[in-house]
Design an enzyme around this catalytic site. Sequence first.
Site, PDB file in Angstrom:
ATOM      1  N   GLY A  13       6.819   1.158  -2.159  1.00  7.70           N
ATOM      2  CA  GLY A  13       5.686   1.576  -2.986  1.00  7.70           C
ATOM      3  C   GLY A  13       5.501   3.076  -2.851  1.00  7.70           C
ATOM      4  N   ARG A  14       5.066   3.480  -1.645  1.00  5.71           N
ATOM      5  CA  ARG A  14       4.749   4.883  -1.391  1.00  5.71           C
ATOM      6  C   ARG A  14       5.890   5.825  -1.778  1.00  5.71           C
ATOM      7  NH1 ARG A  14       1.242   6.325   2.471  1.00  5.71           N
ATOM      8  NH2 ARG A  14       1.509   4.277   3.368  1.00  5.71           N
ATOM      9  N   TYR A  73      -7.755   6.187   7.378  1.00 10.00           N
ATOM     10  CA  TYR A  73      -6.642   6.258   8.337  1.00 10.00           C
ATOM     11  C   TYR A  73      -6.531   7.615   9.023  1.00 10.00           C
ATOM     12  CZ  TYR A  73      -4.964   2.815   4.845  1.00 10.00           C
ATOM     13  OH  TYR A  73      -4.837   1.788   3.971  1.00 10.00           O
ATOM     14  N   CYS A  82     -22.287  10.002   0.292  1.00  8.15           N
ATOM     15  CA  CYS A  82     -23.259  10.018   1.385  1.00  8.15           C
ATOM     16  C   CYS A  82     -22.717   9.334   2.631  1.00  8.15           C
ATOM     17  CB  CYS A  82     -24.548   9.368   0.930  1.00  8.15           C
ATOM     18  SG  CYS A  82     -25.262  10.268  -0.428  1.00  8.15           S
ATOM     19  N   GLU A  83     -21.709   9.872   3.198  1.00 12.09           N
ATOM     20  CA  GLU A  83     -21.131   9.379   4.449  1.00 12.09           C
ATOM     21  C   GLU A  83     -20.559  10.593   5.178  1.00 12.09           C
ATOM     22  OE1 GLU A  83     -19.669   6.004   5.407  1.00 12.09           O
ATOM     23  OE2 GLU A  83     -20.372   4.865   3.664  1.00 12.09           O
ATOM     24  N   TYR A 124      -1.552   4.777  -3.265  1.00 14.32           N
ATOM     25  CA  TYR A 124      -2.766   4.338  -2.558  1.00 14.32           C
ATOM     26  C   TYR A 124      -3.909   5.340  -2.726  1.00 14.32           C
ATOM     27  CZ  TYR A 124       0.855   1.390  -0.644  1.00 14.32           C
ATOM     28  OH  TYR A 124       1.909   0.529  -0.528  1.00 14.32           O
TER      29      TYR A 124
HETATM   30  N1  LLP Z   1       5.807  -4.952   0.595  1.00 18.00           N
HETATM   31  C1  LLP Z   1       4.749  -5.495   1.179  1.00 18.00           C
HETATM   32  C2  LLP Z   1       4.764  -6.890   1.513  1.00 18.00           C
HETATM   33  C3  LLP Z   1       3.630  -4.714   1.462  1.00 18.00           C
HETATM   34  O1  LLP Z   1       2.590  -5.259   2.062  1.00 18.00           O
HETATM   35  C4  LLP Z   1       3.626  -3.357   1.119  1.00 18.00           C
HETATM   36  C5  LLP Z   1       2.464  -2.507   1.403  1.00 18.00           C
HETATM   37  C6  LLP Z   1       4.769  -2.821   0.510  1.00 18.00           C
HETATM   38  C7  LLP Z   1       5.851  -3.644   0.269  1.00 18.00           C
HETATM   39  C8  LLP Z   1       4.878  -1.394   0.103  1.00 18.00           C
HETATM   40  O2  LLP Z   1       4.770  -0.554   1.211  1.00 18.00           O
HETATM   41  P1  LLP Z   1       5.063   1.009   1.032  1.00 18.00           P
HETATM   42  O3  LLP Z   1       6.491   1.202   0.679  1.00 18.00           O
HETATM   43  O4  LLP Z   1       4.173   1.534   0.004  1.00 18.00           O
HETATM   44  O5  LLP Z   1       4.792   1.610   2.366  1.00 18.00           O
HETATM   45  N2  LLP Z   1      -3.003   1.645   1.943  1.00 18.00           N
HETATM   46  C9  LLP Z   1      -2.045   2.114   2.893  1.00 18.00           C
HETATM   47  C10 LLP Z   1      -0.718   1.433   2.716  1.00 18.00           C
HETATM   48  C11 LLP Z   1      -0.829  -0.058   2.792  1.00 18.00           C
HETATM   49  C12 LLP Z   1       0.426  -0.754   2.401  1.00 18.00           C
HETATM   50  C13 LLP Z   1       0.207  -2.198   2.215  1.00 18.00           C
HETATM   51  N3  LLP Z   1       1.405  -2.926   1.950  1.00 18.00           N
HETATM   52  C14 LLP Z   1      -1.933   3.631   2.808  1.00 18.00           C
HETATM   53  O6  LLP Z   1      -2.616   4.224   1.987  1.00 18.00           O
HETATM   54  O7  LLP Z   1      -1.218   4.252   3.576  1.00 18.00           O
END
Ligand code: LLP
Length: 866
Positions: free
Chosen positions: A745-746, A786, A813-814, A842
Site C-alpha cells: 500500500g504505502r 504514531y 482542540c487537542e 494513510y
Molecule cells: N496487507 C495487509 C493485510 C495489511 O493489513 C496492510 C496494511 C497492507 C497489506 C498494506 O501495508 P503497507 O504496504 O501499506 O505497509 N495506518 C498505518 C499503516 C497501517 C497498515 C495497515 N495494514 C500508517 O499510517 O502507517
Amino acid sequence: MLDHWVVAKFGGTSVSSRENWHTIMGVCHRHLEAGRRPMIVCSALAGVSDSLEELIDKAPRGEHKPILKRIGDVHRELAANLEVNADTLIGPLFDELERLSRGAHLVGEVTPRLHARMMAVGELMATRLGAAFLSANGVSTQWQDAREYLVAEGGPLLNARQRYLSASCCYDAGGEMRAKCEALSGRVIVTQGFIASTASGDTVLLGRGGSDTSAAYFAAMLDAERLEIWTDVPGMFTANPHIVPSARLLKSLDYDEAQEITSMGAKVLHPRCLQPVRDSNIPIEIRCTNEPGIVGTVISADAPEINAQVKAVSTNTNVTVILMETLGMWQQVGFLADVFACFKKYGLSIDLVSTSETNVTVSLDNLANAMDTAILEALTAELECFSTVRRIDSCASVSLVGRDIRTILHRITPALVFFEEIPVHMVSQAANDLNVTFVIDQEHAARLVEHIHRELFENIRNPVVLGRTWEDIFDKEDPEDPLSGGGRWWIERREELVALAEEESPLFVYDEETLRGAAARLLAMNSPDRVFYAVKANWHPGILQIFHELGLGFECVSPGEIEHVFSLFPDIAPRRILFTPNFAPRAEYELAFERGGWVTLDNLYPLEQWPDVFAHRDIFVRIDPGRGRGHHDFVKTGGKQSKFGISLDLVDRLVELASRNETRIVGLHAHTGSGILSTGNWKETAGILASLLDRLPDVKALDLGGGFGVVEKPGQSPLDLVVVDAGLAEAKAAFPNVEIWIEPGRYLTAPAGVLLARVTQVKTKDDFHYVGIDTGMNTLIRPALYGAYHEIVNLSKWGSKKRISANIVGPICESGDVLGHERRIAAVDEGDVILIGTAGAYGRAMSSEYNRRLPAAEVMLPPRRG
Ligand code: LLP
C-alpha cells in the site's frame, strides 16, 4: 579580601586566530569588570599537538625537519596576525624543540620523558603569543608556567608511559597556589593546559584532553567561582551534531550525567576534568568561542530535577573488543582475576565487561589507553595461555545516557529494530544506572546514533533541559535530498502547487508520474507473480485507475472497499480482488464469495461456527508469522500481542477443520506490519509460510503481505527492492510450483502525495515558536497517532535563508494536534503555503471530520507536458 577567580580554558581552535583572541580578551574584560580575576588556560594551536606527535614518531628516523618547519610556520603566522614578535616570544622554545628532535634522531628513540618535553612546547608557544597579544592590547596580563603549580602524583606502580604521558595531579584547595596567584601583579593570568611537572622538575603530560583537566585542577586550587570551557561548540548535545544535525543542546546537567556523557564519547569535555570541580562544587559552563553570546551547557550540582530521561546518545569510535573463551572457566576460581591481571600488567583500563560461564568479553577505549598494536599483540599472546582469544578491532560503542535509565528502556524499543540487521558484540548496562551501551562495528555507529536519536528526541515536547538544535544555532541548511523513490517530486512543481493551494486549501495533491514510477519498480521485481494494491492506503479513484491500467490487483479489507473497486471497474476480473478482513461478520465473507474474489480467513472461528459459508470453497489462510515489524507498535501485525492471523501451533487444527468441510486451502498469507525497511522481512515470511506446505498440499500461492517501507525522514536508507527480490528468488527456487504474491500500500502511494495547507497564525510562547496551519490531525493523524515524521517545508518561501524552528500545529482542540515538532522551516507569513511530504498513504484514508472540520480535498496532478 580574597580575589574571586574564574578559570577559562580555551581549546586549540579557540586560540588559533586573532578573532578568537579578541573573544578571549572580551571574556577577560567581562570578568574583570565583574570583579573576577580570570585565569586563561590554553591548549596548543589547532593541529599542533598532532604535528608534535608526528614529530615524535619521525624524529628518531631523522625525518623531523619538514614537520618542524610546519610547526614554526603555524606559530609565526599567528604571531604576525596578532602583531607580536615571534622571534623573541617563541624563538627559544622553538630552538629547544629543534634540539630535542635532533637528540631523538641521534639516539634513535623518543623516551616517554622526552616525549613529554617535546609535546609541552605546543602549549608553551601558544600561551607566549596570546599573553603578549593581551598585554599589547592593554590587558594587565601575567604569563605563568603551569608546571610551577601542577605537580604530578607519583606512584610506585606507574610505568614510565603512565608517569610521563598520563599523569594526575594533586589539587587541594587552599594550597599555596592561590596565595601565589593573588600576589601576582598582572590581573589576568595566562597559562598552559595539558602540562605539569614531577616533584623533581621533569615535564609530564596529563594525557589527551588534558587541558580540561588542567583547568579543572586550577579551578579547584583557586576555589574559583566557576570553570568555563571555551571550545568550538556551545556545549554538550543530545548526540554528536556532526552525525545528527538536529541534536539538541543540553542546557543543564549534573556532574554524574556529564561524567557519563563525556566518558561515553562526547568530545566537548574530557571526563577527567569533572572530579576536581565536583569535589569543590564549582559549576562548569561550556561556551563557544565563535558564538560567545550563547550560554551553553551548565554542569553543576543544581541541575533541575526532572523525571528519568535519556539525555544523550554518545558514541565512541575507537574501541577494541576482546573475547576470551575457555571451557575451563565453569566454576573455576580465579579465571577472571587472571584475565584482569593481564590487562593491568599492560596498563590497560577496561571499559565494559560481560561474562558468561565460558566467555569473558571486554571492551577497551584505544585512545584513553594510549594503545598500539604492539601492546595489543603482547596482551593477546599472554591471554592465550589460558583462553582462546578473539579480537574485534574497529568497533564503536553507542551509549544511551541518562539518570535512572533502566526505568525508561522501553522507550528505545523502536530503535532496537536496527539490530535485526547488524551484529551487536556487547550490550552493557551500567551498574550506576546511568547508561546502556551497545558495542557494534564502527561502520554502523553513525547510523545507529541517528536511529536512536530520532526515536528518542525527534518528537519530544520542549523539556526544560533541552535547548536549540545544532543546525538552528549554526543555521545550517538542510542536508541534501534524503528522500528517494521520487519522494521530492514536488520541488520541481512547487510553483504549480503554490498556485493550487492558493485556490483551495487544505489540499492533498497526488503526482501521477510518481505513482507510476513506484508501481513500475514493484512490477520490475522478478519473484512476485502478482501485486495487489492495498486499497486502504488510499482509495482515490484516480489512483486506483492508474493501478488498474497497470494490471495490479486490489487487496480489500471491507465490503466498502470491494464495492468501490467494482463501481470503478465493473468488468474487473473478480480474481483480481483479494478480501483480507479481520473479525468480519459472516455476511461479509458471503458477499466476497458471491463477488468472486479471493477470500482470506484469519481465524478458525468462521470454519468452526459457519462451516457452510466455506464448504467446497478455495480459500487463503492468514498465518501469524510469530513476530511483527513496522515503524510503530500499532502497525506491527504479528506475534502474540497481535489480533491478526492464526498461530502456527493451530495449523493442525486448521487442516482438520478444512478437510471436514471440504474447504481447500489454496493460499497462505502473512503480513508482518507496515513501514518496514529491512530487506529480509519478506524472505523470512516466505520461509515461515513455506514450512507449512507439507501439511497443506493444495497451496498454490504464498501472499507475503505489504509493509514495503519508504524513506520518510533524513537518515533512512531506501528499501532495496533488488535485495528483497533476490531473497524471494531463493524461496521461489525452493518451491517452483508456488506463486508469490505481495500486497503493498504505502510503497505505491506515500511518496506520490503531499498535503498543502496555509499558515493561519503564528505564536511565540516561552521561547517556542508555533506555526498554525488550516488543517491538522483531522486531515493527517499519523504524527499524533504514531509520532510519524513527515517532511514539512514552507513552499511559498522555498530557498529562503531566513529560517526558524517551530512546532507546526493544526486548528484542532487537542494538544496532540502537532504535525511536526521543532521543525526548521523558512520564516513564515500568514497565508504561506506549507507542504507536508509523504502524505499519499494513510493520509486522506485516515482523516476525519473531528471538530466538524472537513479534511483536505484531493486532486491528481497530471504528468507534465513535454
Ligand atoms: N496487507 C495487509 C493485510 C495489511 O493489513 C496492510 C496494511 C497492507 C497489506 C498494506 O501495508 P503497507 O504496504 O501499506 O505497509 N495506518 C498505518 C499503516 C497501517 C497498515 C495497515 N495494514 C500508517 O499510517 O502507517
